[in-house]
Design a protein around this motif. Structure first.
Motif, PDB file in Angstrom:
ATOM      1  N   VAL A  52       0.865  -1.184   0.000  1.00  0.00           N
ATOM      2  CA  VAL A  52       0.000   0.000   0.000  1.00  0.00           C
ATOM      3  C   VAL A  52       0.896   1.225   0.000  1.00  0.00           C
ATOM      4  N   LYS A  53       0.644   2.144  -0.924  1.00  0.00           N
ATOM      5  CA  LYS A  53       1.421   3.385  -0.974  1.00  0.00           C
ATOM      6  C   LYS A  53       0.505   4.565  -1.238  1.00  0.00           C
ATOM      7  N   ASP A  54       0.637   5.582  -0.406  1.00  0.00           N
ATOM      8  CA  ASP A  54      -0.115   6.822  -0.561  1.00  0.00           C
ATOM      9  C   ASP A  54      -1.602   6.572  -0.790  1.00  0.00           C
ATOM     10  N   GLY A  55      -2.166   5.679   0.022  1.00  0.00           N
ATOM     11  CA  GLY A  55      -3.606   5.496   0.030  1.00  0.00           C
ATOM     12  C   GLY A  55      -4.163   4.482  -0.921  1.00  0.00           C
ATOM     13  N   ALA A 268      -4.105   1.555   4.563  1.00  0.00           N
ATOM     14  CA  ALA A 268      -4.218   2.885   3.957  1.00  0.00           C
ATOM     15  C   ALA A 268      -4.750   3.898   4.964  1.00  0.00           C
ATOM     16  N   PHE A 269      -5.739   3.485   5.756  1.00  0.00           N
ATOM     17  CA  PHE A 269      -6.294   4.379   6.776  1.00  0.00           C
ATOM     18  C   PHE A 269      -5.237   4.741   7.817  1.00  0.00           C
ATOM     19  N   LEU A 270      -4.500   3.754   8.307  1.00  0.00           N
ATOM     20  CA  LEU A 270      -3.473   4.028   9.318  1.00  0.00           C
ATOM     21  C   LEU A 270      -2.409   4.976   8.773  1.00  0.00           C
ATOM     22  N   LEU A 271      -1.921   4.702   7.578  1.00  0.00           N
ATOM     23  CA  LEU A 271      -0.879   5.551   6.995  1.00  0.00           C
ATOM     24  C   LEU A 271      -1.370   6.965   6.727  1.00  0.00           C
ATOM     25  N   SER A 272      -2.675   7.106   6.486  1.00  0.00           N
ATOM     26  CA  SER A 272      -3.223   8.434   6.188  1.00  0.00           C
ATOM     27  C   SER A 272      -3.165   9.369   7.392  1.00  0.00           C
ATOM     28  N   GLY A 333      14.509   3.716   8.444  1.00  0.00           N
ATOM     29  CA  GLY A 333      13.999   4.754   9.327  1.00  0.00           C
ATOM     30  C   GLY A 333      12.971   4.180  10.286  1.00  0.00           C
ATOM     31  N   ARG A 334      11.910   4.947  10.538  1.00  0.00           N
ATOM     32  CA  ARG A 334      10.896   4.479  11.489  1.00  0.00           C
ATOM     33  C   ARG A 334      10.031   3.407  10.844  1.00  0.00           C
ATOM     34  N   VAL A 335       9.967   2.258  11.507  1.00  0.00           N
ATOM     35  CA  VAL A 335       9.139   1.142  11.063  1.00  0.00           C
ATOM     36  C   VAL A 335       8.135   0.834  12.172  1.00  0.00           C
ATOM     37  N   VAL A 336       6.866   0.833  11.832  1.00  0.00           N
ATOM     38  CA  VAL A 336       5.796   0.493  12.774  1.00  0.00           C
ATOM     39  C   VAL A 336       5.278  -0.876  12.342  1.00  0.00           C
ATOM     40  N   THR A 337       5.389  -1.865  13.209  1.00  0.00           N
ATOM     41  CA  THR A 337       5.179  -3.235  12.746  1.00  0.00           C
ATOM     42  C   THR A 337       4.516  -4.105  13.801  1.00  0.00           C
ATOM     43  N   LEU A 352       5.756   2.154   7.051  1.00  0.00           N
ATOM     44  CA  LEU A 352       6.752   3.223   7.057  1.00  0.00           C
ATOM     45  C   LEU A 352       5.978   4.538   6.976  1.00  0.00           C
ATOM     46  N   PRO A 353       5.490   5.042   8.102  1.00  0.00           N
ATOM     47  CA  PRO A 353       4.587   6.205   8.066  1.00  0.00           C
ATOM     48  C   PRO A 353       5.235   7.464   7.515  1.00  0.00           C
ATOM     49  N   ASP A 354       6.546   7.597   7.674  1.00  0.00           N
ATOM     50  CA  ASP A 354       7.208   8.793   7.171  1.00  0.00           C
ATOM     51  C   ASP A 354       7.431   8.742   5.663  1.00  0.00           C
ATOM     52  N   LYS A 355       7.232   7.564   5.083  1.00  0.00           N
ATOM     53  CA  LYS A 355       7.385   7.385   3.638  1.00  0.00           C
ATOM     54  C   LYS A 355       6.055   7.076   2.954  1.00  0.00           C
ATOM     55  N   GLY A 356       4.999   6.849   3.742  1.00  0.00           N
ATOM     56  CA  GLY A 356       3.677   6.623   3.162  1.00  0.00           C
ATOM     57  C   GLY A 356       3.512   5.277   2.510  1.00  0.00           C
ATOM     58  N   ILE A 357       4.210   4.248   3.001  1.00  0.00           N
ATOM     59  CA  ILE A 357       4.119   2.932   2.381  1.00  0.00           C
ATOM     60  C   ILE A 357       3.995   1.863   3.455  1.00  0.00           C
ATOM     61  N   GLY A 358       3.282   0.781   3.111  1.00  0.00           N
ATOM     62  CA  GLY A 358       3.141  -0.354   4.016  1.00  0.00           C
ATOM     63  C   GLY A 358       3.152  -1.643   3.236  1.00  0.00           C
ATOM     64  N   LEU A 359       3.644  -2.700   3.857  1.00  0.00           N
ATOM     65  CA  LEU A 359       3.664  -4.029   3.254  1.00  0.00           C
ATOM     66  C   LEU A 359       3.138  -5.024   4.274  1.00  0.00           C
TER      67      LEU A 359
END
Length: 495
Positions: A52-55, A268-272, A333-337, A352-359
């Motif tokens: 997921v990237k930028d929503g 997407a919601f969390l990263l937003s 960098g910061r990884v929330v996992t 990766l909230p500072d980069k707007g991407i999640g896997l």
């Protein structure tokens, strides 16, 4: 074992328009190979992963089969149990109730679960367990993964008896982090008691439904059988089906079943929630509340990054927030996992909230959640230069301070600049004048046309191309109502 069949699907759009997707697309075949190799060598009957990237869900890929009998292929709509990744929903439900004024995190938990009032604590000076202690795994309970996973089916009445009887403590509350499924089951009871409905219903109605997660829930027996990914373990050279565990009191710690398409909406919601901004809050939980899950992390520790993740040796700082582990990684960098392990299933999510991407990845083998492959995939993306931190905007105040820094350089003097009261105490005006003159001799003409690189609304760095080299600098505003400069530096940039 039989050869694997790989199944691909088109990405599902969720929210925003593509952002640099064409660059990421060139790397996707490599990521697919990383995940496919892991799925074969682990091995596991079925695996799905998504990015997921930028929503939006920019990529999703399935491997293997949902079940060993019907041989249905894994797809983005296959339903997997995600085990302890369920805890994030429980934590956000608690915070949502807190936002509504119905819970205070630093209240004793017994205020919301009366059965706890008769508990015997391990020492006479033990503080009472708070709601926050339960969220951050600092209540003093013993780590209980082997036992806790099998409590999924426990009826609510039996859980009430367990709560009344009390449990032994590993230590007094507040002294250390120790992962507790029992603690999150207790949070589920708090949600039920405070909301006056079963926690499953509250989370489904207040969080999942607004996000459009129609294929996500706690009761696996309500799922279409043809959509379920069946859980297995490898035993005596063969796949053995794990028993299907019904929904129960401990589902708050690990009972959710979901699909890649649905879970991508959650990611997407969390990263937003990042970055903080002035846009309207349209989600089921406030952005500031979502960001809170990584704040105030407790009992920080340091360790070398798992060598199976790949990359150069790296020491990580790590701590647990509220249903999320927060890691400072030297590459990402910061990884929330968080990971999930369960009889028949394993899962992992990396944000990766500072980069707007999640896997994220879901697998159908006991306790195997593809964490090494997920880390390798993100590190592979990072190595391409595709992953960039979201740009910090230049605030009007910082722009004004930067203009003052350029004017000081051009004039060769701090006289008349908007300086904070400390500025000339740290270096007097005469010394500033001579230092600036010396720098100008070394560097020659520096037009100073380059933009500032902000690190916050109050501070930034700059780098200028000069006649005889480069200048590097920093400007920082003081915490005053008007724009004043508390710190300013210019220096010759060296290799």
């Amino acid at each position: 074992m039989k050869a694997w069949k790989r199944i691909g699907f088109a990405a599902s759009l969720l929210m925003a328009a593509p952002l640099r997707a064409e660059t990421i697309e060139t790397v996707l075949p490599r990521l697919d190979r990383i995940m496919a190799d892991y799925a074969q060598t682990a091995p596991m009957p079925g695996l799905v992963y998504g990015i997921v990237k930028d929503g939006r869900l920019i990529h999703v890929q399935g491997y293997g089969v949902q079940d060993m009998e019907a041989k249905r292929p894994v797809t983005a709509d296959s339903r997997f149990r995600i085990a302890s990744m369920s805890k994030a929903f429980t934590a956000l439900a608690i915070l949502k109730l807190r936002d509504a004024g119905k819970i205070r995190l630093d209240d004793p938990a017994e205020q919301y679960v009366p059965e706890l009032k008769t508990w015997h604590y391990p020492t006479a000076d033990s503080p009472k367990i708070t709601v926050r202690d339960l969220l951050t795994h600092t209540a003093g309970f013993v780590e209980d993964n082997p036992w806790g996973d099998r409590q999924q089916v426990l009826p609510e009445a039996d859980f009430t008896k367990m709560l009344k009887a009390g449990v032994p403590f590993a230590r007094a509350p507040g002294l250390a982090y120790e992962y507790s499924n029992f603690g999150y089951a207790t949070l589920g009871r708090i949600v039920s008691n405070v909301s006056h409905m079963p926690y499953q219903r509250y989370i489904a109605e207040k969080i999942m439904a607004p996000l459009g997660m129609a294929s996500t829930g706690y009761d696996i027996f309500k799922s279409p059988p043809e959509a379920r990914a069946i859980g297995y373990r490898w035993q005596d050279g063969a796949w053995l089906r794990e028993p299907d565990m019904k929904d129960g009191a401990f589902g708050a710690m690990g009972g959710i079943e979901t699909t890649a398409n649905d879970y991508a909406k959650w990611v997407a919601f969390l990263l937003s929630a990042w970055p903080a901004r002035d846009d309207p809050d349209t989600g089921p939980v406030k952005r500031a509340t979502v960001r809170e899950v990584v704040e105030g992390v407790n009992m920080a520790s340091g360790a070398m990054r798992n060598s199976s993740y790949g990359g150069a040796p790296c020491r990580q700082a790590s701590a647990y927030g509220m249903a999320w582990r927060v890691i400072d990684d030297c590459d990402l960098g910061r990884v929330v996992t968080h990971t999930g392990g369960y009889p028949g299933y394993g899962s992992v999510v990396l944000l990766l909230p500072d980069k707007g991407i999640g896997l994220f990845a879901f697998g159908s083998r006991t306790y195997n959640g593809a964490s090494p492959a997920a880390w390798r995939a993100l590190l592979a993306l990072q190595a391409t230069g595709v992953l960039e931190d979201r740009a910090v905007p230049v605030s009007p105040g910082l722009a004004e301070a930067y203009d003052a820094a350029r004017a000081i350089w051009a004039k060769g003097d701090v006289e008349g600049a908007p300086l904070a009261m400390n500025f000339l105490m740290d270096r007097d005006a005469g010394r500033w004048k001579s230092d600036l003159a010396n720098l100008k001799t070394q560097l020659g003409n520096c037009p100073g046309t380059e933009a500032i690189a902000p690190i916050s609304a109050m501070e930034g760095f700059f780098s200028w191309s000069c006649e005889k080299g480069r200048l590097k600098g920093r400007v920082q505003r003081a915490p005053t109502e008007g724009v004043t400069i508390q710190a300013l530096s210019y220096a010759v940039a060296t290799p």
